[in-house]
Motif scaffolding. Structure first.
Motif, PDB file in Angstrom:
ATOM      1  N   GLY A  19      16.450  -3.216 -41.432  1.00 51.77           N
ATOM      2  CA  GLY A  19      16.189  -2.177 -40.450  1.00 51.77           C
ATOM      3  C   GLY A  19      17.350  -1.817 -39.547  1.00 51.77           C
ATOM      4  O   GLY A  19      17.154  -1.114 -38.542  1.00 51.77           O
ATOM      5  N   ALA A  20      18.550  -2.269 -39.872  1.00 53.57           N
ATOM      6  CA  ALA A  20      19.710  -1.958 -39.029  1.00 53.57           C
ATOM      7  C   ALA A  20      20.201  -0.544 -39.322  1.00 53.57           C
ATOM      8  O   ALA A  20      20.179  -0.083 -40.461  1.00 53.57           O
ATOM      9  CB  ALA A  20      20.833  -2.960 -39.282  1.00 53.57           C
ATOM     10  N   SER A  21      20.642   0.135 -38.279  1.00 51.84           N
ATOM     11  CA  SER A  21      21.215   1.465 -38.452  1.00 51.84           C
ATOM     12  C   SER A  21      22.676   1.344 -38.898  1.00 51.84           C
ATOM     13  O   SER A  21      23.249   0.239 -38.901  1.00 51.84           O
ATOM     14  CB  SER A  21      21.142   2.252 -37.136  1.00 51.84           C
ATOM     15  OG  SER A  21      21.923   1.610 -36.134  1.00 51.84           O
ATOM     16  N   ILE A  22      23.264   2.481 -39.261  1.00 51.22           N
ATOM     17  CA  ILE A  22      24.675   2.479 -39.651  1.00 51.22           C
ATOM     18  C   ILE A  22      25.552   1.985 -38.509  1.00 51.22           C
ATOM     19  O   ILE A  22      26.477   1.190 -38.717  1.00 51.22           O
ATOM     20  CB  ILE A  22      25.120   3.887 -40.101  1.00 51.22           C
ATOM     21  CG1 ILE A  22      24.365   4.296 -41.373  1.00 51.22           C
ATOM     22  CG2 ILE A  22      26.625   3.924 -40.334  1.00 51.22           C
ATOM     23  CD1 ILE A  22      24.706   3.448 -42.582  1.00 51.22           C
ATOM     24  N   TRP A  23      25.262   2.465 -37.301  1.00 51.42           N
ATOM     25  CA  TRP A  23      26.044   2.046 -36.143  1.00 51.42           C
ATOM     26  C   TRP A  23      25.912   0.545 -35.904  1.00 51.42           C
ATOM     27  O   TRP A  23      26.890  -0.132 -35.604  1.00 51.42           O
ATOM     28  CB  TRP A  23      25.596   2.827 -34.914  1.00 51.42           C
ATOM     29  CG  TRP A  23      26.070   2.238 -33.610  1.00 51.42           C
ATOM     30  CD1 TRP A  23      25.306   1.711 -32.619  1.00 51.42           C
ATOM     31  CD2 TRP A  23      27.430   2.105 -33.180  1.00 51.42           C
ATOM     32  NE1 TRP A  23      26.085   1.259 -31.587  1.00 51.42           N
ATOM     33  CE2 TRP A  23      27.403   1.493 -31.909  1.00 51.42           C
ATOM     34  CE3 TRP A  23      28.659   2.433 -33.737  1.00 51.42           C
ATOM     35  CZ2 TRP A  23      28.559   1.207 -31.190  1.00 51.42           C
ATOM     36  CZ3 TRP A  23      29.816   2.150 -33.018  1.00 51.42           C
ATOM     37  CH2 TRP A  23      29.762   1.552 -31.766  1.00 51.42           C
ATOM     38  N   GLN A  24      24.705  -0.008 -36.031  1.00 50.73           N
ATOM     39  CA  GLN A  24      24.510  -1.447 -35.843  1.00 50.73           C
ATOM     40  C   GLN A  24      25.242  -2.253 -36.911  1.00 50.73           C
ATOM     41  O   GLN A  24      25.783  -3.324 -36.618  1.00 50.73           O
ATOM     42  CB  GLN A  24      23.013  -1.772 -35.872  1.00 50.73           C
ATOM     43  CG  GLN A  24      22.257  -1.295 -34.640  1.00 50.73           C
ATOM     44  CD  GLN A  24      20.770  -1.514 -34.757  1.00 50.73           C
ATOM     45  OE1 GLN A  24      20.184  -1.377 -35.846  1.00 50.73           O
ATOM     46  NE2 GLN A  24      20.127  -1.854 -33.646  1.00 50.73           N
ATOM     47  N   PHE A  25      25.260  -1.739 -38.130  1.00 49.56           N
ATOM     48  CA  PHE A  25      25.985  -2.445 -39.192  1.00 49.56           C
ATOM     49  C   PHE A  25      27.469  -2.532 -38.870  1.00 49.56           C
ATOM     50  O   PHE A  25      28.076  -3.597 -38.968  1.00 49.56           O
ATOM     51  CB  PHE A  25      25.782  -1.732 -40.536  1.00 49.56           C
ATOM     52  CG  PHE A  25      26.713  -2.210 -41.611  1.00 49.56           C
ATOM     53  CD1 PHE A  25      26.485  -3.408 -42.260  1.00 49.56           C
ATOM     54  CD2 PHE A  25      27.843  -1.473 -41.958  1.00 49.56           C
ATOM     55  CE1 PHE A  25      27.357  -3.866 -43.247  1.00 49.56           C
ATOM     56  CE2 PHE A  25      28.716  -1.918 -42.934  1.00 49.56           C
ATOM     57  CZ  PHE A  25      28.474  -3.115 -43.583  1.00 49.56           C
ATOM     58  N   ARG A  79      28.932  -2.152 -35.925  1.00 49.75           N
ATOM     59  CA  ARG A  79      29.200  -2.855 -34.672  1.00 49.75           C
ATOM     60  C   ARG A  79      29.065  -4.359 -34.817  1.00 49.75           C
ATOM     61  O   ARG A  79      29.837  -5.118 -34.237  1.00 49.75           O
ATOM     62  CB  ARG A  79      28.251  -2.344 -33.580  1.00 49.75           C
ATOM     63  CG  ARG A  79      28.496  -2.957 -32.204  1.00 49.75           C
ATOM     64  CD  ARG A  79      27.749  -2.170 -31.146  1.00 49.75           C
ATOM     65  NE  ARG A  79      26.319  -2.194 -31.350  1.00 49.75           N
ATOM     66  CZ  ARG A  79      25.502  -3.119 -30.823  1.00 49.75           C
ATOM     67  NH1 ARG A  79      26.000  -4.100 -30.084  1.00 49.75           N
ATOM     68  NH2 ARG A  79      24.211  -3.069 -31.038  1.00 49.75           N
ATOM     69  N   ARG A  80      28.114  -4.816 -35.607  1.00 49.84           N
ATOM     70  CA  ARG A  80      27.843  -6.249 -35.697  1.00 49.84           C
ATOM     71  C   ARG A  80      28.449  -6.917 -36.937  1.00 49.84           C
ATOM     72  O   ARG A  80      28.648  -8.129 -36.944  1.00 49.84           O
ATOM     73  CB  ARG A  80      26.326  -6.491 -35.691  1.00 49.84           C
ATOM     74  CG  ARG A  80      25.660  -6.068 -34.397  1.00 49.84           C
ATOM     75  CD  ARG A  80      24.171  -6.371 -34.420  1.00 49.84           C
ATOM     76  NE  ARG A  80      23.514  -5.998 -33.176  1.00 49.84           N
ATOM     77  CZ  ARG A  80      23.464  -6.770 -32.084  1.00 49.84           C
ATOM     78  NH1 ARG A  80      24.011  -7.966 -32.109  1.00 49.84           N
ATOM     79  NH2 ARG A  80      22.848  -6.349 -31.003  1.00 49.84           N
ATOM     80  N   ILE A  81      28.732  -6.139 -37.983  1.00 50.84           N
ATOM     81  CA  ILE A  81      29.233  -6.730 -39.227  1.00 50.84           C
ATOM     82  C   ILE A  81      30.579  -6.133 -39.620  1.00 50.84           C
ATOM     83  O   ILE A  81      31.579  -6.840 -39.756  1.00 50.84           O
ATOM     84  CB  ILE A  81      28.216  -6.555 -40.376  1.00 50.84           C
ATOM     85  CG1 ILE A  81      26.895  -7.214 -40.020  1.00 50.84           C
ATOM     86  CG2 ILE A  81      28.774  -7.130 -41.672  1.00 50.84           C
ATOM     87  CD1 ILE A  81      25.788  -6.976 -41.028  1.00 50.84           C
ATOM     88  N   GLY A  82      30.606  -4.804 -39.793  1.00 54.09           N
ATOM     89  CA  GLY A  82      31.807  -4.155 -40.328  1.00 54.09           C
ATOM     90  C   GLY A  82      33.036  -4.336 -39.467  1.00 54.09           C
ATOM     91  O   GLY A  82      34.070  -4.847 -39.930  1.00 54.09           O
ATOM     92  N   ILE A  83      32.963  -3.943 -38.203  1.00 49.20           N
ATOM     93  CA  ILE A  83      34.135  -4.028 -37.322  1.00 49.20           C
ATOM     94  C   ILE A  83      34.570  -5.467 -37.069  1.00 49.20           C
ATOM     95  O   ILE A  83      35.775  -5.765 -37.136  1.00 49.20           O
ATOM     96  CB  ILE A  83      33.853  -3.286 -35.997  1.00 49.20           C
ATOM     97  CG1 ILE A  83      33.689  -1.789 -36.272  1.00 49.20           C
ATOM     98  CG2 ILE A  83      34.965  -3.530 -34.983  1.00 49.20           C
ATOM     99  CD1 ILE A  83      33.360  -0.969 -35.042  1.00 49.20           C
ATOM    100  N   PRO A  84      33.647  -6.424 -36.787  1.00 49.89           N
ATOM    101  CA  PRO A  84      34.103  -7.816 -36.620  1.00 49.89           C
ATOM    102  C   PRO A  84      34.807  -8.376 -37.849  1.00 49.89           C
ATOM    103  O   PRO A  84      35.773  -9.140 -37.725  1.00 49.89           O
ATOM    104  CB  PRO A  84      32.801  -8.577 -36.327  1.00 49.89           C
ATOM    105  CG  PRO A  84      31.906  -7.562 -35.706  1.00 49.89           C
ATOM    106  CD  PRO A  84      32.215  -6.283 -36.424  1.00 49.89           C
TER     107      PRO A  84
END
Length: 274
Positions: free
Chosen positions: A177-183, A185-190
């Motif tokens: 249920g994560a949005s693109i922005w949440q993905f 912010r929490r996975i992609g960028i880190p």
């Protein structure tokens, strides 16, 4: 077999190690070269002219590196969405543009945005006085050139980072249920952050050592560290090799710190599987 490497060893010693050692030794010598002192470094880090050169170099390198990195991140992500053939073509063009620096780049911008440049005259004719009054031979103009030649290098360095993000991570986050922005912010960028910071350090070192582009555009009118070093080494009246060597050592130390930071970020990325 070791004899095969002898020419390479001689070349490295003659053109790399010996000049570096000589530069370091000279940076600790007095102006007459007869004694040893720390005065050259004291002057480099206290005299307003040289402190300004260091700060200007850091400022223009930092700002241009950040701007080029942001643009490259957007462009690199777009390239990953292209077909393989178009993607390879774009990367080839970027690789070619990384060599378009120095005097040719400065001359091209003079033709386009100089006092009587093509676009300057066009803007003036169309009534865009704010654009026509842009001073290419200022700090803003120099920043524009730095950003331009930093973008292709940043693009080539950033592009592989996106392939470190696995598709199953994206699919798993969507199922949860994560949005693109949440993905992002929490996975992609880190996950991408070590590679991004490492790329930034390379861009910073690349910009700090640039000489030909800045000198061809502004001459000695803008106080940068490489230009100040060149003026001390090839001064028409009173060259000061010792002080120039001290400034060169300071520049080399800053660039080495950037490269060591990139190496550290690279090891961190590899541990994360990028």
């Amino acid at each position: 077999m070791l004899l095969v490497l002898l020419p390479l060893v001689i070349w490295i010693c003659a053109f790399e190690l010996v000049p570096i050692v000589q530069m370091i030794i000279m940076s600790f010598q007095t102006d007459d070269g007869q004694g040893f002192t720390l005065d050259q470094y004291v002057q480099s880090l206290t005299k307003p002219l040289y402190v300004q050169a260091i700060l200007n170099d850091l400022k223009i390198s930092f700002v241009s590196s950040v701007a080029a990195l942001i643009i490259a991140l957007v462009c690199a992500y777009s390239i990953t969405r292209f077909t393989t053939k178009l993607r390879d073509t774009m990367l080839m063009i970027s690789n070619m543009f990384t060599n378009f620096v120095g005097i040719p780049l400065a001359f091209s911008y003079m033709i386009m945005l100089g006092g009587n440049g093509m676009f300057t005259l066009l803007f003036r004719k169309l009534g865009f006085e704010s654009l026509a009054s842009f001073d290419l031979y200022s700090e803003k103009g120099l920043m524009l050139l730095y950003v331009y030649y930093q973008i292709p290098l940043a693009l080539l360095l950033v592009y592989p980072i996106y392939y470190g993000i696995r598709e199953e991570w994206r699919e798993a986050s969507m199922l949860l249920g994560a949005s693109i922005w949440q993905f992002w912010r929490r996975i992609g960028i880190p996950v991408m952050l070590p590679g991004i910071l490492g790329t930034f350090s390379i861009l910073l070192a690349n910009a700090m050592g640039a000489y030909a582009t800045a000198y061809a555009l502004t001459g000695i009118n803008y106080n940068l560290l490489p230009i100040r070093i060149a003026a001390l080494v090839s001064g028409d009246i009173f060259p000061n090799f010792q002080l120039g060597s001290a400034l060169a050592v300071i520049l080399a130390v800053i660039m080495l710190l950037s490269l060591f930071f990139n190496d550290w970020m690279g090891r961190l990325s590899r541990r994360r599987g990028i």
